[in-house]
Enzyme design. Structure first.
Site: not given
Ligand code: APR
Length: 250
Positions: A102, A119, A236
């Protein structure tokens, strides 16, 4: 290393088809904020400002307000982190098919992974008229010279970030390929995503319905954490290299 991580590594090692699905959490260690964690992008920007209708109504204003965010996210010295590197190493060792992402930062490709970019990619801009693609730097240069909105060098059309804005359809071919990978996966690794934005968020269920072992690696709980075969609550950048190390040494 926890027993759960060892067991997941064994599942990856023994699987014919492993697919990774990533979100912004994979890039936070590279200095790119995610969207929904504390201090994430949606804490600083109003998501409605990133709606396609906003762009179409006034592309100049869209670019004027967005350029500092795009420069923060995509220009300068962003680099892959150990999570990106572990997925690329698993793929080059033949233990991973591809990374469905994404993310629009391009870091999986930089690390050497093959990707399905659901995306789009913020390192590119696309022409609204001829769909020509150009590097973001071209638009940045035009904007720095006062050209708002940036224009397509081929046809003079308006240039837009080559990322999917809210209200836009996902690239049809990418979504189709992602669904096929998910349906055929034996192990589906959903990592660093809150799994809250459709249609991407449905891919883990599509994989499970296709018989895949679903593994979540995320700092926080996700909507499918309870039903997943593996729900590893961790970073991660630590967990993925551990999995890769076990798979490659077995
Ligand atoms: N290790 C593990 N998990 C992590 C880490 C890390 N180092 N850093 C952040 N996270 C987790 C957070 O706890 C969160 O649950 O990654 C997740 C990121 O979630 P979002 O911020 O919602 O991002 P994402 O899931 O990619 O969002 C999807 O939403 O706004 C739109 O287009 C945008 O592609 C994006 C989509």
């Amino acid at each position: 290393m926890t027993d759960e991580i060892s067991a997941l590594a064994e599942a990856v090692r023994g699987a014919d088809s492993v697919v990774a699905f990533t979100g912004a959490g994979v890039s936070t260690a590279s200095g790119i904020p995610d969207f929904r964690s504390e201090g994430g992008i949606w804490d600083r920007y109003d998501p409605s400002e990133f709606h396609y209708n906003k762009f179409r109504a006034d592309p100049a204003a869209f670019w004027e307000k967005r350029i500092e965010l795009y420069e923060e996210l995509f220009s300068g010295d962003i680099a892959p982190n150990p999570a990106h590197d572990a997925l690329a190493a698993l793929e080059s060792a033949g233990h991973l098919e591809t990374v469905i992402t994404q993310n629009v930062d391009g870091l999986h490709e930089t690390a050497g992974s093959s990707t399905v970019e659901l995306h789009g990619n913020g390192q590119r801009v696309a022409c609204e008229s001829c769909d020509g693609k150009e590097p973001l730097e071209l638009a940045e240069g035009q904007i720095a010279d006062g050209q708002l909105p940036p224009e397509c060098p081929s046809c003079g059309g308006v240039l837009k970030p080559d990322t999917v804005l809210f209200g836009e359809q996902l690239p049809r071919v990418a979504l189709q390929r992602a669904k096929q990978y998910a349906q055929n996966a034996d192990v589906f690794l959903a990592v660093g995503s809150s799994l809250t934005v459709e249609p991407a968020a449905s891919l883990p269920q599509i994989a499970e319905r296709g018989g895949a072992t679903l593994a979540i690696v995320n700092l926080e709980e996700t909507p499918v954490s309870e039903t997943a075969a593996f729900d590893i609550r961790g970073d991660v950048t630590a967990v993925l290299p551990e999995i890769q190390a076990v798979v490659e040494t077995s």
